[in-house]
Design a protein around this motif. Structure first.
Motif, PDB file in Angstrom:
ATOM      1  N   TRP A 266      -6.839 -55.566  -3.448  1.00  0.00           N
ATOM      2  CA  TRP A 266      -7.625 -55.323  -2.245  1.00  0.00           C
ATOM      3  C   TRP A 266      -7.371 -53.917  -1.715  1.00  0.00           C
ATOM      4  O   TRP A 266      -6.224 -53.468  -1.656  1.00  0.00           O
ATOM      5  CB  TRP A 266      -7.261 -56.326  -1.152  1.00  0.00           C
TER       6      TRP A 266
ATOM      7  N   GLU B 193     -16.365 -45.799   4.608  1.00  0.00           N
ATOM      8  CA  GLU B 193     -17.796 -45.524   4.483  1.00  0.00           C
ATOM      9  C   GLU B 193     -18.260 -44.719   5.685  1.00  0.00           C
ATOM     10  O   GLU B 193     -17.987 -45.072   6.826  1.00  0.00           O
ATOM     11  CB  GLU B 193     -18.579 -46.836   4.395  1.00  0.00           C
TER      12      GLU B 193
ATOM     13  N   LEU C  78     -14.195 -50.716   5.163  1.00  0.00           N
ATOM     14  CA  LEU C  78     -14.691 -51.986   4.646  1.00  0.00           C
ATOM     15  C   LEU C  78     -13.688 -52.547   3.645  1.00  0.00           C
ATOM     16  O   LEU C  78     -13.176 -51.816   2.798  1.00  0.00           O
ATOM     17  CB  LEU C  78     -16.049 -51.799   3.968  1.00  0.00           C
ATOM     18  N   ARG C  79     -13.404 -53.806   3.737  1.00  0.00           N
ATOM     19  CA  ARG C  79     -12.479 -54.452   2.803  1.00  0.00           C
ATOM     20  C   ARG C  79     -13.189 -54.705   1.481  1.00  0.00           C
ATOM     21  O   ARG C  79     -14.242 -55.348   1.441  1.00  0.00           O
ATOM     22  CB  ARG C  79     -11.970 -55.764   3.401  1.00  0.00           C
ATOM     23  N   ARG C  80     -12.602 -54.192   0.403  1.00  0.00           N
ATOM     24  CA  ARG C  80     -13.222 -54.317  -0.913  1.00  0.00           C
ATOM     25  C   ARG C  80     -12.192 -54.733  -1.967  1.00  0.00           C
ATOM     26  O   ARG C  80     -11.026 -54.374  -1.887  1.00  0.00           O
ATOM     27  CB  ARG C  80     -13.869 -52.995  -1.337  1.00  0.00           C
TER      28      ARG C  80
ATOM     29  N   PHE D   9     -16.056 -54.898  -5.539  1.00  0.00           N
ATOM     30  CA  PHE D   9     -16.704 -56.121  -5.058  1.00  0.00           C
ATOM     31  C   PHE D   9     -16.466 -56.269  -3.556  1.00  0.00           C
ATOM     32  O   PHE D   9     -15.459 -55.809  -3.031  1.00  0.00           O
ATOM     33  CB  PHE D   9     -16.121 -57.370  -5.732  1.00  0.00           C
ATOM     34  N   GLN D  10     -17.369 -56.979  -2.881  1.00  0.00           N
ATOM     35  CA  GLN D  10     -17.111 -57.381  -1.505  1.00  0.00           C
ATOM     36  C   GLN D  10     -16.113 -58.526  -1.462  1.00  0.00           C
ATOM     37  O   GLN D  10     -15.320 -58.644  -0.536  1.00  0.00           O
ATOM     38  CB  GLN D  10     -18.418 -57.798  -0.815  1.00  0.00           C
ATOM     39  N   SER D  11     -16.132 -59.373  -2.474  1.00  0.00           N
ATOM     40  CA  SER D  11     -15.177 -60.471  -2.606  1.00  0.00           C
ATOM     41  C   SER D  11     -14.866 -60.642  -4.089  1.00  0.00           C
ATOM     42  O   SER D  11     -15.651 -60.223  -4.947  1.00  0.00           O
ATOM     43  CB  SER D  11     -15.756 -61.765  -2.021  1.00  0.00           C
TER      44      SER D  11
ATOM     45  N   CYS E 101     -21.676 -56.999  -9.418  1.00  0.00           N
ATOM     46  CA  CYS E 101     -20.718 -56.314  -8.546  1.00  0.00           C
ATOM     47  C   CYS E 101     -21.438 -55.306  -7.640  1.00  0.00           C
ATOM     48  O   CYS E 101     -22.586 -54.931  -7.889  1.00  0.00           O
ATOM     49  CB  CYS E 101     -19.670 -55.588  -9.387  1.00  0.00           C
ATOM     50  N   ASP E 102     -20.738 -54.876  -6.586  1.00  0.00           N
ATOM     51  CA  ASP E 102     -21.310 -53.887  -5.675  1.00  0.00           C
ATOM     52  C   ASP E 102     -21.526 -52.552  -6.375  1.00  0.00           C
ATOM     53  O   ASP E 102     -22.531 -51.872  -6.161  1.00  0.00           O
ATOM     54  CB  ASP E 102     -20.384 -53.676  -4.473  1.00  0.00           C
TER      55      ASP E 102
END
Length: 307
Positions: free
Chosen positions: A84, A89, A99-101, A113-115, A126-127
């Protein structure tokens, strides 16, 4: 359904270590299948030992993912690191936000990824994903406060805000990723796995070519792990010049398309400069950096010992 038992030694630093276990089915590949079991061993636990490796509570999930899901992937496409991070941003319309990624190294790519991925399909959804040989990672360092006003101009202002333990990942096409971790040890662990994964990616890739212009002609510049840097005419494939990576003494570019490569000509006993123009200059520069890194790793006797 076949089950796997993972022995876990848990200690909170005050009481004597106790042993518990996780029963994970053979088909439990991702977070969703172990989410219910994790709180049993992560609640108020500061330190966890899993198979003699000291990891955080999240590390249990990470190791399970790697141990259980890598069997589905080719040896060249293994998951080597996950964790994590905070992703900074910024935009013109609003103030910068963190933002937690979830970040992963898999094969020759970096995934964001967001999660965490909950199925093999999530790796496709994936993001963002980046080729490691088109990225450069750098850990940002804390500089001592300047003692005089004159020292201010000499001190690099690397951090973008008050958050420490940050890294900068320069990508060929998508600008920079500014990530923040929890500790410096976390960043150094990512750096070690990044270095090794990048080297493996280059060795598997073996060579990569770029279309360029040289002295008014269309040419092909090829980076080859075994052969070095070669320039060929695009039409005739005639070799115009060739140098080993060890002969490359430096480079310069205009940030747009022009690249100057400074080689040492051993026959002439002098340095010479080759000027090229490439429309994909960032990709070329990042790939060149990755190939040089891999070549240096091959000369390092400690390379195979890197974990």
């Amino acid at each position: 359904m076949e089950e796997k038992r993972f022995a876990v030694t848990v200690s909170d630093g005050k009481q004597a270590p106790r042993v518990t276990s996780l029963n994970i089915t053979a088909d439990s590949l991702f977070l969703s299948e172990v989410a219910e079991a994790v709180p049993l061993v992560t609640n108020k636990v500061r330190t966890v030992k899993l198979r003699r490796n000291r990891v955080t509570g999240l590390g249990i999930i990470i190791i399970i993912i790697i141990m259980d899901s890598n069997r589905l992937f080719l040896s060249s496409d293994q998951i080597s690191y996950v964790g994590w991070y905070g992703l900074r941003e910024a935009s013109e319309a609003r103030l910068p936000t963190w933002l937690r990624r979830f970040v992963a190294l898999k094969g020759a790519e970096l995934f964001v990824f967001q999660s965490p991925p909950q199925s093999s399909r999530d790796w496709v959804r994936c993001d963002a994903r980046y080729s490691l040989y088109e990225c450069v990672l750098r850990i940002l360092h804390v500089s001592a406060p300047p003692s005089t006003a004159a020292d201010v101009s000499l001190q690099p202002q690397q951090y973008l805000d008050e958050r420490q333990f940050c890294i900068l990942i320069s990508t060929a096409d998508a600008g920079n990723l500014y990530l923040g971790g929890e500790t410096r040890e976390q960043l150094e662990e990512l750096q070690r796995h990044w270095f090794r994964a990048t080297c493996h990616a280059v060795l598997n890739l073996k060579k990569r070519s770029f279309g360029c212009t040289f002295e008014g002609s269309i040419v092909v510049l090829t980076l080859d792990v075994a052969e070095g840097v070669t320039l060929q005419d695009n039409r005739s494939s005639k070799e115009l010049w060739k140098f080993r990576f060890s002969q490359l003494k430096g480079s310069a570019d205009d940030g747009n398309s022009m690249l100057k490569l400074h080689f040492h000509n051993e026959e002439a006993g002098a340095n010479e400069t080759k000027e090229l123009f490439c429309q994909h200059l960032p990709s070329l520069l990042h790939t060149l950096h990755a190939f040089l890194t891999a070549k240096l790793a091959l000369l390092d006797p400690e390379y195979e010992a890197i974990e």
